[in-house]
Motif scaffolding. Structure first.
Motif, PDB file in Angstrom:
ATOM      1  N   CYS A 109      -2.195 -16.541  -2.945  1.00 28.68           N
ATOM      2  CA  CYS A 109      -3.554 -16.342  -2.454  1.00 28.68           C
ATOM      3  C   CYS A 109      -3.791 -14.853  -2.215  1.00 28.68           C
ATOM      4  O   CYS A 109      -3.087 -14.227  -1.421  1.00 28.68           O
ATOM      5  N   ILE A 110      -4.782 -14.302  -2.906  1.00 26.06           N
ATOM      6  CA  ILE A 110      -5.137 -12.890  -2.742  1.00 26.06           C
ATOM      7  C   ILE A 110      -6.353 -12.838  -1.837  1.00 26.06           C
ATOM      8  O   ILE A 110      -7.472 -13.144  -2.251  1.00 26.06           O
ATOM      9  N   GLU A 111      -6.126 -12.482  -0.584  1.00 26.39           N
ATOM     10  CA  GLU A 111      -7.164 -12.562   0.444  1.00 26.39           C
ATOM     11  C   GLU A 111      -7.020 -11.402   1.413  1.00 26.39           C
ATOM     12  O   GLU A 111      -5.933 -11.136   1.924  1.00 26.39           O
ATOM     13  N   THR A 112      -8.130 -10.704   1.689  1.00 22.54           N
ATOM     14  CA  THR A 112      -8.092  -9.557   2.597  1.00 22.54           C
ATOM     15  C   THR A 112      -8.393  -9.934   4.036  1.00 22.54           C
ATOM     16  O   THR A 112      -7.930  -9.279   4.965  1.00 22.54           O
ATOM     17  N   ASN A 113      -9.157 -10.997   4.235  1.00 23.58           N
ATOM     18  CA  ASN A 113      -9.558 -11.396   5.578  1.00 23.58           C
ATOM     19  C   ASN A 113      -8.445 -12.184   6.259  1.00 23.58           C
ATOM     20  O   ASN A 113      -7.970 -13.192   5.730  1.00 23.58           O
ATOM     21  N   SER A 114      -8.020 -11.744   7.443  1.00 21.44           N
ATOM     22  CA  SER A 114      -6.878 -12.361   8.115  1.00 21.44           C
ATOM     23  C   SER A 114      -7.167 -13.797   8.552  1.00 21.44           C
ATOM     24  O   SER A 114      -6.277 -14.655   8.508  1.00 21.44           O
ATOM     25  N   ILE A 115      -8.403 -14.075   8.968  1.00 20.34           N
ATOM     26  CA  ILE A 115      -8.750 -15.430   9.402  1.00 20.34           C
ATOM     27  C   ILE A 115      -8.776 -16.374   8.204  1.00 20.34           C
ATOM     28  O   ILE A 115      -8.223 -17.476   8.241  1.00 20.34           O
ATOM     29  N   ASP A 116      -9.421 -15.935   7.109  1.00 21.78           N
ATOM     30  CA  ASP A 116      -9.445 -16.753   5.897  1.00 21.78           C
ATOM     31  C   ASP A 116      -8.033 -16.988   5.380  1.00 21.78           C
ATOM     32  O   ASP A 116      -7.715 -18.046   4.830  1.00 21.78           O
ATOM     33  N   LYS A 117      -7.177 -15.973   5.545  1.00 21.34           N
ATOM     34  CA  LYS A 117      -5.793 -16.089   5.109  1.00 21.34           C
ATOM     35  C   LYS A 117      -5.084 -17.208   5.861  1.00 21.34           C
ATOM     36  O   LYS A 117      -4.386 -18.032   5.271  1.00 21.34           O
TER      37      LYS A 117
END
Length: 223
Positions: A109-117
């Motif tokens: 998963c390539i995700e910058t947002n910590s909550i979405d992560k």
């Protein structure tokens, strides 16, 4: 929910503490006062907190600062309840894991947002899959150099042309030499850009916010 806001300002004199939430009330009422204002801010804040079935209070030391605390009561939205219900229905017991066909699958998963992560990590691991995280495409490419993954979830917050070009590099696994499915996720309308994304190697596009069942259906298709 409880919120706390602290400052290291001038503090509040004991004489004014009982009046601080009153309309047009200020601690410093002198003509040459340093801090200006209408004296309505805290009164409005108290009313807002009470409208949300909460309250507001404070502690303050003159010359040191103040700490304000307010509480609010919120109802869980239907969207939240439905997602939790689906996630609970898909919980996997230890016995079920043995026969789960997804147990050996890895999802990057390539995700910058910590909550979405954190949310996505929970969704992936509830199906027994291995969750691997990358903050950006460059980091993802390094991971793919020495690891094989079965599926890539890509948050489409891309604002550089070179980011889009790097997506093409992710299409072929350097470990097993075959194309890896890439699922693009975006909070923007992506239908009009779907053809462009497909040409870059995106296999499927979903719009945020999505529900858990939709993600699991995609896992079923591509895993």
């Amino acid at each position: 929910m409880k919120f706390t806001i602290a400052d290291t300002g001038i503090g509040i004199d004991e004489r004014f503490k009982s009046k601080i939430f009153g309309i047009f009330s200020q601690g410093d009422i002198s003509v040459n006062k340093k801090y200006t204002g209408t004296g309505l801010g805290l009164s409005i804040s108290k009313q807002l907190a009470m409208m949300m079935n909460g309250n507001i209070s404070f502690e303050s030391t003159l010359g040191e600062g103040s700490t304000f605390t307010f509480t609010c009561s919120f109802k869980k939205s239907d969207y939240y309840e439905k997602n939790i219900e689906v996630m609970n229905d898909n919980k996997i017991s230890e016995d079920d894991n043995i026969n789960n066909l997804w147990m050996n699958k890895s999802i990057l998963c390539i995700e910058t947002n910590s909550i979405d992560k954190e949310v996505m990590e929970s969704i992936v691991e509830r199906k027994g899959c291995k969750y691997i995280h990358a903050h950006n495409i460059s980091e993802a490419l390094k991971i793919l150099n020495c690891n094989y993954v079965d599926l890539i979830l890509l948050d489409m917050k891309l604002n550089k042309l070179e980011d889009f070009e790097k997506i093409k590099e992710m299409r072929i696994s350097r470990v097993k030499g075959k194309n890896i499915p890439i699922i693009g996720m975006s909070s923007y309308t992506i239908m009009e850009n779907r053809e462009i994304l497909m040409n870059l190697g995106i296999d499927h596009c979903i719009s945020k916010p999505f529900n858990v069942e939709e993600i699991y259906n995609i896992f079923e298709i591509y895993l």
